[in-house]
Design an enzyme around this catalytic site. Sequence first.
Site, PDB file in Angstrom:
ATOM      1  N   PHE A  63       0.816  -1.219   0.000  1.00 41.39           N
ATOM      2  CA  PHE A  63       0.000   0.000   0.000  1.00 41.39           C
ATOM      3  C   PHE A  63       0.852   1.273   0.000  1.00 41.39           C
ATOM      4  O   PHE A  63       0.331   2.371   0.057  1.00 41.39           O
ATOM      5  CB  PHE A  63      -0.969  -0.010   1.182  1.00 41.39           C
ATOM      6  CG  PHE A  63      -2.185  -0.894   0.961  1.00 41.39           C
ATOM      7  CD1 PHE A  63      -2.384  -1.587  -0.222  1.00 41.39           C
ATOM      8  CD2 PHE A  63      -3.144  -1.034   1.961  1.00 41.39           C
ATOM      9  CE1 PHE A  63      -3.500  -2.389  -0.418  1.00 41.39           C
ATOM     10  CE2 PHE A  63      -4.272  -1.827   1.775  1.00 41.39           C
ATOM     11  CZ  PHE A  63      -4.454  -2.511   0.583  1.00 41.39           C
ATOM     12  N   ASP A 310      -0.967  -9.632  -4.216  1.00 43.71           N
ATOM     13  CA  ASP A 310       0.299  -8.929  -4.395  1.00 43.71           C
ATOM     14  C   ASP A 310       0.040  -7.542  -4.999  1.00 43.71           C
ATOM     15  O   ASP A 310       0.791  -7.060  -5.845  1.00 43.71           O
ATOM     16  CB  ASP A 310       1.272  -9.725  -5.263  1.00 43.71           C
ATOM     17  CG  ASP A 310       2.706  -9.194  -5.192  1.00 43.71           C
ATOM     18  OD1 ASP A 310       2.996  -8.387  -4.293  1.00 43.71           O
ATOM     19  OD2 ASP A 310       3.512  -9.581  -6.057  1.00 43.71           O
TER      20      ASP A 310
END
Length: 445
Positions: A63, A310
């Site tokens: 993130f 992912d």
Amino acid sequence: METLIKNGIIINEGQVFEGSVLIKDDIIGRVIPNGENLPDAEKVVDANGSYIIPGVIDDQVHFREPGLTHKANIFTESRAAVAGGITSFMEMPNTNPQTTTIEALNQKFEIASRDSLANYSFYLGATNNNLKEITKVDPLNVCGIKVFMGSSTGNMLVDQPEALANIFREAPTIITTHCEDEATIRHNTQVYKEKYGEEMPFRYHPQIRNAEACYKSSSKAVELAEKNNARLHILHLSTEKELSLFNSNIPLEEKKITAEVCVHHLWFSEADYDKYGSRIKWNPAVKSEKDRDALREALKNNLLDVVATDHAPHTLEEQTNTYFNAPSGGPLVEHSLIAMMEMASKGIFSKEMVIDKMCHAPAKLFQVEKRGFIREGYFADLVILSPETPTLVSDESVHYKCQWSPFSGIRFSHKVMHTFVNGHLAYSNGTFDESKTGNSLKFNR
């Protein structure tokens, strides 16, 4: 506060049945099969015949916060995750600064407690010289240790044999690995760069990051785990060859060595590079149709244990580049569930198996406390998923900060209608309620 979700088709623990779910505050109060009287509730959500499933637990996301927030941040990507039916995520350490100290780890938890719409945990990253930090990790509150046995994105390569041996011997919790052999990749890169130069076609990505590089590293990780009796989880399997390293003869809860497969390795193949180019450049690479089909079978046969994303966004400006200058990784959390359900609708998987591998299995594998199932007394992380409302993906429609998707132009047959996080209706028909944040995941270890 009581919320009743009624008139749904519940998919949970291998069963599909019509029913309703009563939420009491942040907990599932009752699971009610059709035919039983429905209780009164302050709030009623009509599922209208859509599926009611547990919230997805994604064990591998990037993130980008702190330090790389021009690409993404915990707020924007958790928001996109919730829109995609992901209610819990485990985030990776290759940020800036890298999450290789307990102090840096705590800073991420602090950001998430303020900004994340989904539940969260974070990996501590291993380096060649941070063993003392690794041994301080609290396995009840931290999802795991991440070891890059191939450098990938962020240059956190752990390549010293003594350091690897010490990590596998002393890590207090599950070790997750990115497995690609660095020497093999460097050699292949040089060969292809000399042959094609900067204009090298993306179709050669799986020849540079090939099956040999994956197997050499994965087999080394398995050897280290077996020698040191470590709990190992190998991330994003991409080759048929690596499947020989895993066992399907024992229950997931008893496995010491487990494996994850990502949505893109199940969906795309090397035949797609000429069409999508840098948009499907991942590490490990999307490989042959034979590899993809073997991964699908291995998932059904329990050689592979969980499905993740992912999720790893870059800006479109960064991504739209020549092969050697385009970064690897792409955004996936908003559409991973409906992509898997699309494969189920085509007969590749069963609906029940998709829910098992995306919801139940991550909870079992990481020993997540009271999540991943529709059970009374568990946290009310729930998704209402319509099998008859299509989703057309476009760069303009996504909620990622990077504003693009590898699935752009694809029409999926399913749509996430509502997502509850700890009983809070965080997402409903395109609208977010950002008044509550998710919780830090806890682990029964």
